[in-house]
Design an enzyme around this catalytic site. Structure first.
Site, mmCIF file in Angstrom:
data_model
loop_
_atom_site.group_PDB
_atom_site.id
_atom_site.type_symbol
_atom_site.label_atom_id
_atom_site.label_comp_id
_atom_site.label_asym_id
_atom_site.label_seq_id
_atom_site.Cartn_x
_atom_site.Cartn_y
_atom_site.Cartn_z
ATOM 1 N N CYS A 158 0.853 -1.299 -0.077
ATOM 2 C CA CYS A 158 -0.161 0.198 -0.076
ATOM 3 C C CYS A 158 0.855 1.243 -0.140
ATOM 4 C CB CYS A 158 -0.983 0.093 1.341
ATOM 5 S SG CYS A 158 -2.012 -1.425 1.642
ATOM 6 N N HIS A 180 1.072 13.808 -7.064
ATOM 7 C CA HIS A 180 0.406 15.075 -6.603
ATOM 8 C C HIS A 180 -0.959 15.218 -7.291
ATOM 9 C CE1 HIS A 180 0.024 19.141 -5.480
ATOM 10 N NE2 HIS A 180 1.114 19.699 -6.037
ATOM 11 N N ASP A 182 -2.405 16.575 -2.119
ATOM 12 C CA ASP A 182 -2.051 18.079 -1.986
ATOM 13 C C ASP A 182 -0.849 18.097 -1.257
ATOM 14 O OD1 ASP A 182 -4.277 18.342 -3.673
ATOM 15 O OD2 ASP A 182 -5.592 19.096 -1.979
#
Ligand code: CAO
Length: 556
Positions: free
Chosen positions: A473, A529, A533
């Protein structure tokens, strides 16, 4: 289960031996009235034969290339609705008229053009005007059909009977032939226009055959006329005495016409229009190069697989002979390096990377670790800083779920994961591998340390299985044991973030108006991105730094 209903070719205007050019359904498919079953093609028109009943097709009784006539068996259907079945065995007038009209009217229209070309021209043959109008002929009462293709352009020299436009109704497409030869002076319609019988399609300046007719007419009335008179009569009638269009132009125009002529049925044309496919560039594999639905599908698949022509496409790798500068030795990359390299390259090109840097004060944690390790020797476990970081990252993933996520293949959905598997980048003599510690949420820090030790040993002895390296993950890459102050790790795509650890150093930290020596661990968080953020990244990194500073946070 009721018995199978036989579906046959309806009245097709007396046409016989019409070729089946496309089967539009499959055995096992459920159909309903008006669904197109197959496409037939006669000399002048292609038409789709619609279903008149609802049901499931149990057997297809025709194949592409078969020649069929009215009454021939097309397929068998297990009817869904008894009422419809009864109706279907006697197709209603409206439905049975459709193909009939198309064939009858198209052939009628063609005949009309052949025998009485003037019927589609408003020009008076006896006037001296050379410009003739070409109108839509009788199209079987259809009130509105669409112009789907213009087969000629202004200035083209066209032959009598040459197809000039293709019209498409609900169930058929038809090429409209030129009623006479000439040069296209003005195209009145454009693709997409709706037309009906007698709509003006284009104007034609009569070509040589018409001129000859006029000349012959003159000659028959003036048997004693010499050549000079003939020329002057021709001039009087505005008929050029020689052919305006040079032979080469006429030939070019014919060649162009051949190139732009597209053989495709209504279903294919509709599909191409919907998908934005230009049929003139699709290779037809049907009879006489006819384009089938499969050809359009193959074309789209090919286009999707073609390498991108975008300007940002990588330039080809340069080939330099380095031996010209000195001695060299060429070593092939091993499999791990090739695989890792291609994954890293893909991630580098796919993910818009940003790296957030921070530092964690691990003074107390390091003291705790140093104190704890001797006691763990008997258990054969060594606590490294990394084991604590793994535990804290798990807590951060719980608090900031968007870091435990992946974009799906459409890149429009975020898949949030409710499991916590953390990958650890391990440096081995063969290259970089990333074994995954599974279900970190169920492990204590000591168990994490054990797993890490086991997996890194497996990695270095080339004993990792694919399952050991899948399902991650989030990844942590620690270069702390080696050195460095910071780096920009590449996100292990399709994960969305990776945490890099560099070597901890004692630094003077200004605190309570004095400088205190603190062991500071550099953190480098690279993130995707598109998903994360900058502010979220700063908060995530801060959370890790704070949790590492106060070890009580780890134990909570
Ligand atoms: N600061 C200071 N010292 C550190 C440290 C850090 N951030 N991290 C580890 N160390 C110390 C350890 O405490 C250990 O010292 P001691 O033996 O005195 O306790 C020593 O460095 C070696 O540690 P380690 O590297 O064996 O153990 P680890 O748990 O920190 O790391 C592993 C394990 C497998 C991650 C590591 O061996 C490794 O392979 N690192 C390379 C990863 C890599 O190549 N990343 C780059 C990927 S490209 O993005």
């Amino acid at each position: 289960m009721g018995k199978d209903i036989e579906v046959t070719i309806p009245d097709i205007g007396g046409a016989t031996d019409v070729e089946v050019i496309e089967i539009l359904v499959n055995e096992g498919q459920t159909i309903k009235p008006d669904d197109s079953l197959l496409t037939l093609e006669s000399d002048k028109a292609s038409m789709e034969i619609p279903a008149t009943i609802s049901g499931t097709i149990t057997k297809l009784c025709v194949a592409v290339g078969d020649k069929v006539s009215e009454g021939d068996l097309i397929l068998k259907v297990q009817a869904l609705d008894e009422k419809k079945v009864d109706e279907s065995s006697q197709p209603n007038d409206d439905q049975s008229n459709q193909p009939n009209d198309v064939l009858e009217n198209n052939s009628a229209a063609t005949t009309a053009h052949k025998t009485t070309p003037a019927s589609s021209s408003t020009a008076d043959e006896h006037t001296k005007s050379l410009v003739k109008q070409v109108l839509v002929p009788d199209i079987g009462g259809a009130t509105e059909v669409e112009v789907i293709e213009l087969l000629v352009a202004v200035g083209d020299s066209i032959a009598k009977e040459q197809a000039i436009v293709t019209l498409e109704g609900d169930k058929a497409t038809m090429d409209i032939p030129a009623p006479f030869a000439g040069i296209v002076e003005d195209l009145i319609v454009k693709v997409g226009d709706k037309v009906a019988e007698k709509s003006l399609l284009l104007t034609l300046k009569v070509d040589e055959p018409a001129n000859l007719n006029v000349e012959n007419h003159s000659l028959s009335n003036h048997q004693d006329t010499d050549n000079t008179t003939k020329v002057s009569q021709a001039l009087e009638q505005n008929v050029p005495s020689t052919n305006d269009a040079p032979l080469s132009t006429a030939q070019d125009s014919l060649e162009n016409l051949e190139a732009t002529k597209i053989f495709a049925g209504p279903a294919v044309r509709r599909m191409a229009r919907e998908l934005g496919v230009n049929l003139s560039v699709v290779k037809g594999t049907g009879r006489k190069s006819r384009i089938t639905t499969r050809d359009v599908q193959t074309f789209i698949k090919q286009k999707l697989n073609e390498p991108s022509q975008h300007s940002w496409q990588l330039p080809e790798a340069v080939s330099i002979d380095f031996s010209q500068f000195g001695h060299i030795k060429t070593e092939p990359l091993n499999k791990i390096k090739r695989l890792t390299g291609s994954n890293l390259h893909r991630a580098w090109l796919t993910v818009p990377h940003v790296t957030q840097f921070d530092e964690a004060d691990i003074t107390e944690l390091e003291a705790f670790r140093q104190a704890k390790n001797p006691k763990l020797i008997h258990d054969n476990v060594k606590l490294t800083m990394l084991a604590f970081v793994v535990r804290i990252v798990y807590q951060a993933l719980v608090k900031f779920p968007q870091f435990n996520a992946s974009l799906d293949s459409t890149q429009e959905n975020l898949i949030l994961k409710h499991y916590y598997n953390i990958g650890i980048a391990v440096d081995t003599p063969n290259g970089l591998v990333v074994p995954v510690i599974k279900n970190v949420d169920t492990l204590s820090i000591i168990e994490i340390a054990r797993q890490m030790d086991k997996l890194s040993q497996k990695a270095r002895s080339k004993a990792l299985l694919p399952a050991d390296m899948s399902g991650g993950c989030f990844t942590i890459s620690s270069l702390g044991g080696i050195g460095g102050t910071a780096f920009t790790p590449i996100v292990n795509h399709p994960e969305v973030a990776i945490l890099g650890l560099s070597r901890a150093q004692i630094k003077p930290i200004y605190q309570d108006k004095t400088f205190e020596p603190k062991l500071m661990l550099p953190l480098s968080l690279s993130y995707d991105h598109r998903v994360i953020d900058g502010a979220q990244a700063a908060r995530f990194t801060q959370y890790i730094a704070t949790a590492l500073t106060d070890i009580r946070n780890i134990l909570l």
